[in-house]
Design a protein around this motif. Structure first.
Motif, PDB file in Angstrom:
ATOM      1  N   ALA A 148      -9.537   0.461   0.494  1.00 62.45           N
ATOM      2  CA  ALA A 148     -10.382   1.652   0.311  1.00 62.45           C
ATOM      3  C   ALA A 148     -10.660   2.380   1.618  1.00 62.45           C
ATOM      4  CB  ALA A 148     -11.697   1.306  -0.393  1.00 62.45           C
ATOM      5  N   ILE A 149      -9.868   2.109   2.657  1.00 65.15           N
ATOM      6  CA  ILE A 149     -10.018   2.778   3.951  1.00 65.15           C
ATOM      7  C   ILE A 149      -8.753   3.584   4.231  1.00 65.15           C
ATOM      8  CG2 ILE A 149     -10.385   2.469   6.422  1.00 65.15           C
ATOM      9  CD1 ILE A 149     -11.654  -0.272   5.746  1.00 65.15           C
ATOM     10  N   TYR A 150      -8.891   4.905   4.435  1.00 63.68           N
ATOM     11  CA  TYR A 150      -7.723   5.758   4.666  1.00 63.68           C
ATOM     12  C   TYR A 150      -7.362   5.692   6.158  1.00 63.68           C
ATOM     13  CZ  TYR A 150      -4.485   9.443   3.282  1.00 63.68           C
ATOM     14  OH  TYR A 150      -3.337  10.159   2.972  1.00 63.68           O
ATOM     15  N   GLY A 151      -6.672   4.593   6.521  1.00 71.09           N
ATOM     16  CA  GLY A 151      -6.270   4.378   7.900  1.00 71.09           C
ATOM     17  C   GLY A 151      -4.870   4.894   8.172  1.00 71.09           C
ATOM     18  N   ILE A 152      -4.352   4.572   9.340  1.00 69.25           N
ATOM     19  CA  ILE A 152      -3.058   5.087   9.770  1.00 69.25           C
ATOM     20  C   ILE A 152      -1.927   4.585   8.889  1.00 69.25           C
ATOM     21  CG2 ILE A 152      -2.736   3.208  11.443  1.00 69.25           C
ATOM     22  CD1 ILE A 152      -1.606   6.906  11.786  1.00 69.25           C
ATOM     23  N   ARG A 153      -2.033   3.349   8.410  1.00 69.36           N
ATOM     24  CA  ARG A 153      -0.959   2.800   7.572  1.00 69.36           C
ATOM     25  C   ARG A 153      -0.884   3.519   6.232  1.00 69.36           C
ATOM     26  NH1 ARG A 153      -0.159  -3.729   7.228  1.00 69.36           N
ATOM     27  NH2 ARG A 153       1.812  -3.778   6.070  1.00 69.36           N
ATOM     28  N   THR A 154      -2.041   3.836   5.663  1.00 76.16           N
ATOM     29  CA  THR A 154      -2.062   4.599   4.410  1.00 76.16           C
ATOM     30  C   THR A 154      -1.525   6.003   4.638  1.00 76.16           C
ATOM     31  OG1 THR A 154      -3.964   3.329   3.605  1.00 76.16           O
ATOM     32  CG2 THR A 154      -3.550   5.459   2.555  1.00 76.16           C
ATOM     33  N   SER A 155      -1.893   6.613   5.762  1.00 77.41           N
ATOM     34  CA  SER A 155      -1.410   7.948   6.079  1.00 77.41           C
ATOM     35  C   SER A 155       0.114   7.969   6.223  1.00 77.41           C
ATOM     36  CB  SER A 155      -2.064   8.441   7.371  1.00 77.41           C
ATOM     37  OG  SER A 155      -1.606   9.729   7.715  1.00 77.41           O
ATOM     38  N   ARG A 156       0.677   6.952   6.856  1.00 77.16           N
ATOM     39  CA  ARG A 156       2.134   6.882   7.013  1.00 77.16           C
ATOM     40  C   ARG A 156       2.834   6.689   5.676  1.00 77.16           C
ATOM     41  NH1 ARG A 156       1.962   2.837  12.257  1.00 77.16           N
ATOM     42  NH2 ARG A 156       1.655   4.463  13.863  1.00 77.16           N
ATOM     43  N   ALA A 157       2.262   5.854   4.805  1.00 76.02           N
ATOM     44  CA  ALA A 157       2.843   5.666   3.475  1.00 76.02           C
ATOM     45  C   ALA A 157       2.786   6.964   2.682  1.00 76.02           C
ATOM     46  CB  ALA A 157       2.094   4.552   2.733  1.00 76.02           C
ATOM     47  N   MET A 158       1.677   7.689   2.823  1.00 69.70           N
ATOM     48  CA  MET A 158       1.540   8.977   2.146  1.00 69.70           C
ATOM     49  C   MET A 158       2.592   9.963   2.644  1.00 69.70           C
ATOM     50  SD  MET A 158      -0.677  10.465  -0.063  1.00 69.70           S
ATOM     51  CE  MET A 158       0.877  10.719  -0.889  1.00 69.70           C
ATOM     52  N   ALA A 159       2.818   9.998   3.964  1.00 68.23           N
ATOM     53  CA  ALA A 159       3.818  10.902   4.535  1.00 68.23           C
ATOM     54  C   ALA A 159       5.220  10.540   4.061  1.00 68.23           C
ATOM     55  CB  ALA A 159       3.746  10.853   6.062  1.00 68.23           C
ATOM     56  N   GLN A 160       5.493   9.247   3.932  1.00 75.09           N
ATOM     57  CA  GLN A 160       6.809   8.830   3.443  1.00 75.09           C
ATOM     58  C   GLN A 160       7.017   9.299   2.006  1.00 75.09           C
ATOM     59  OE1 GLN A 160       7.456   4.599   3.515  1.00 75.09           O
ATOM     60  NE2 GLN A 160       9.475   4.743   2.565  1.00 75.09           N
ATOM     61  N   PHE A 161       5.996   9.154   1.178  1.00 76.69           N
ATOM     62  CA  PHE A 161       6.083   9.646  -0.201  1.00 76.69           C
ATOM     63  C   PHE A 161       6.318  11.148  -0.220  1.00 76.69           C
ATOM     64  CE2 PHE A 161       3.703  11.815  -3.586  1.00 76.69           C
ATOM     65  CZ  PHE A 161       4.415  11.388  -4.695  1.00 76.69           C
ATOM     66  N   GLN A 162       5.556  11.880   0.581  1.00 75.73           N
ATOM     67  CA  GLN A 162       5.692  13.333   0.609  1.00 75.73           C
ATOM     68  C   GLN A 162       7.097  13.747   1.034  1.00 75.73           C
ATOM     69  OE1 GLN A 162       2.358  13.828   3.302  1.00 75.73           O
ATOM     70  NE2 GLN A 162       1.152  14.894   1.742  1.00 75.73           N
ATOM     71  N   ARG A 163       7.633  13.058   2.026  1.00 78.34           N
ATOM     72  CA  ARG A 163       8.981  13.378   2.508  1.00 78.34           C
ATOM     73  C   ARG A 163      10.013  13.186   1.391  1.00 78.34           C
ATOM     74  NH1 ARG A 163       8.855  10.008   6.193  1.00 78.34           N
ATOM     75  NH2 ARG A 163       7.852  11.347   7.742  1.00 78.34           N
ATOM     76  N   GLU A 164       9.853  12.139   0.609  1.00 73.15           N
ATOM     77  CA  GLU A 164      10.839  11.818  -0.426  1.00 73.15           C
ATOM     78  C   GLU A 164      10.747  12.752  -1.628  1.00 73.15           C
ATOM     79  OE1 GLU A 164      10.685   7.705  -1.450  1.00 73.15           O
ATOM     80  OE2 GLU A 164      11.168   7.026   0.583  1.00 73.15           O
ATOM     81  N   VAL A 165       9.591  13.400  -1.829  1.00 72.68           N
ATOM     82  CA  VAL A 165       9.473  14.325  -2.962  1.00 72.68           C
ATOM     83  C   VAL A 165       9.548  15.786  -2.522  1.00 72.68           C
ATOM     84  CG1 VAL A 165       8.164  12.682  -4.359  1.00 72.68           C
ATOM     85  CG2 VAL A 165       6.937  14.314  -2.890  1.00 72.68           C
ATOM     86  N   GLY A 166       9.874  16.006  -1.248  1.00 70.15           N
ATOM     87  CA  GLY A 166      10.098  17.368  -0.771  1.00 70.15           C
ATOM     88  C   GLY A 166       8.860  18.122  -0.352  1.00 70.15           C
TER      89      GLY A 166
END
Length: 388
Positions: free
Chosen positions: A112-130
Motif C-alpha cells: 500500500a506504499i507507492y514507492g519507486i518499485r511500484t512506479s517502475r512496474a507502472m512505467a513498464q505496463f504503460q510502455r507495453e500498452v503504448g
C-alpha cells in the motif's frame, strides 16, 4: 497517539465513524456524524481490524488510525505517483499493486506504499500498452488497466520471484544480515507479571532471547543488528524498527515477543508473517514463519498456536522476509516456568537459527524439522568451511 476507545467523544470519533460508514461496517442509520465512540462503533472497529489483519482490540491506536486513513481511497479516485520524500499510501495503492502483480509486473510486496518499485512496474505496463511511461496512474492508465486481464495464470508470480531470489543467493548464512527486534522497551515493558518477590517483564525476557540469538547467529557468520539495547530510554515505534531493517539492507527480520491473556490457561507459541485477508502475502515471510513455528514446537514441546498472516506495520513495511514470534504466554504458569529457564531460551534460539538456515536450503536439500545441529554450523564457520 493515545488510543481512542469506547466512551470517548470528539472530532476524531466523527472521522472514524465516517470511514466505517463508507465501508458499510457501520449502519448509516446510526449517523456517521455522531461524536460518541459507542458500542456499535467498537464492533465496527473490531470488524475493520479483523478484515485488515490488525490486532483486534476495538480501540483506534496509531496503526488502526493509519489503516482507516488509507481505507478512504478507492482505486481510480485520485492520480497515483511516486512522491518524495513522503510516498502516497492507501487502499487504492494496494489495489493497484495487486492488479499489477496479477498481470506479471514486479511491484514488490503489495504494501500500500507507492514507492519507486511500484512506479517502475507502472512505467513498464504503460510502455507495453503504448502510453507515456511516466510511472503515474491517471485516468488513461486506469482505462488501460480495466481493459486488460491477467497475464500470469496458474501460479503466484511474487512467490516465484521471491523464492528464486532466495535460491540464487545460496544456502550459506555467512555474510548475511539479520535484524533482531526485541519487542517493547523503554517506557513500554509489554506484558508484566508479578511472581512473588520477582517481576517478569516481556521487554526484559525478549531482550535476553535476542541477545542469545545474536550470539548464535554471529557464531554462524551472520552480521546481526538489534533494534534496541537492554535499557533503552524510549520505545521505538514499529515503523521505525521496520525502516531501520530496510536501511541496513537486512536479509531477514525477526521480532521477538511473549504473549499475555486474561485466561491463565492460554499457552503456546505463534508466528506471524505479512498477509491480508484477500490472499496477498509475503511468500518468503510465510515460509520462514512456518519453519520457525515448526522448529520451536519440535524442540521445546510448546503448544502449537500455528502461523498467521497479519498486516502490522512491522511486517508490512519491511522489505525482507520478516516474522514476529510470540514465544509463550507470560501469564501462563506453565509457560512462564519454561520461559524463565535459560536452557529453554537456548532451545528457542537454536530453533530460530535452524529455521533461518533451512529457509536458504534448496527444497531438494531440506532436512527434517528438528534435525539441524546448530553447533555444527558454528563449528563449520570456525573451521573455515561453510554449507555450499
Amino acid at each position: 497517539m493515545r488510543p481512542i476507545r469506547p466512551g470517548d467523544r470528539g472530532p476524531a470519533v466523527i472521522e472514524i465513524r465516517a470511514v466505517l460508514t463508507s465501508l458499510d461496517l457501520l449502519s448509516k442509520a446510526t449517523g456517521p456524524f455522531s461524536d460518541e465512540f459507542d458500542a456499535a462503533t467498537e464492533r465496527a472497529v473490531r470488524a475493520f481490524q479483523q478484515s485488515r489483519g490488525l490486532s483486534v482490540d476495538g480501540r483506534v491506536g496509531a496503526e488502526t488510525w493509519r489503516a482507516l486513513d488509507a481505507a478512504r481511497w478507492r482505486l481510480g479516485a485520485r492520480t497515483l505517483y511516486h512522491a518524495v520524500p513522503v510516498p502516497l499510501t492507501g487502499e487504492d495503492v494496494r489495489s493497484l499493486q495487486e492488479r499489477l502483480l496479477e498481470m506479471g509486473y514486479d511491484t514488490g510486496r503489495a504494501d500500500a506504499i507507492y514507492g519507486i518499485r511500484t512506479s517502475r512496474a507502472m512505467a513498464q505496463f504503460q510502455r507495453e500498452v503504448g502510453l507515456a511511461p511516466d510511472g503515474t496512474c491517471g485516468p488513461q492508465t486506469m482505462d488501460a488497466l480495466r481493459r486488460l486481464g491477467r497475464k500470469v495464470v496458474g501460479g503466484r508470480p511474487q512467490w516465484l520471484r521471491e523464492s528464486d531470489a532466495i535460491r540464487q543467493s545460496g544456502p550459506t548464512l555467512v555474510g548475511r544480515t539479520v535484524v533482531i527486534d526485541p519487542g517493547h522497551g523503554g517506557s513500554d515493558p509489554g506484558v508484566v507479571v508479578p511472581d512473588g518477590p520477582l517481576r517478569w517483564t516481556e521487554a526484559d525476557l525478549v531482550h535476553d532471547l535476542a541477545s542469545r540469538l545474536e550470539g548464535r547467529l554471529a557464531a554462524s557468520g551472520v552480521r546481526v543488528q538489534l533494534t534496541r539495547g537492554p535499557a533503552s530510554e524510549t520505545c521505538l515505534p514499529d515503523i521505525d524498527r521496520a525502516q531501520l531493517a530496510n536501511s541496513l539492507g537486512a536479509d531477514v527480520f525477526i521480532s521477538l515477543h511473549v504473549d499475555g491473556h486474561a485466561n491463565p490457561e492460554a499457552e503456546g507459541v505463534a508466528t506471524y508473517h505479512y498477509g491480508t485477508d484477500n490472499g496477498v502475502t509475503s511468500a518468503t515471510g510465510e515460509r520462514l514463519a512456518g519453519l520457525v513455528q515448526r522448529e520451536i514446537v519440535a524442540r521445546t514441546g510448546l503448544r502449537d498456536c500455528r502461523t498467521h498472516a497479519k498486516a502490522w506495520d512491522l511486517l508490512r513495511i519491511t522489505r525482507m522476509p520478516a516474522v514476529r514470534v510470540e514465544v509463550c504466554y507470560l501469564t501462563s504458569p506453565a509457560d512462564r516456568a519454561r520461559l524463565i529457564d535459560p536452557r529453554f531460551r537456548d532451545r528457542v534460539v537454536e530453533a530460530i537459527v535452524a529455521a533461518v538456515q533451512r529457509m536458504y536450503l534448496p527444497i531438494e536439500r531440506d532436512v527434517p524439522t528438528g534435525s539441524i545441529d546448530v553447533s555444527e554450523l558454528r563449528a563449520a564457520v570456525a573451521a573455515g568451511t561453510v554449507v555450499d
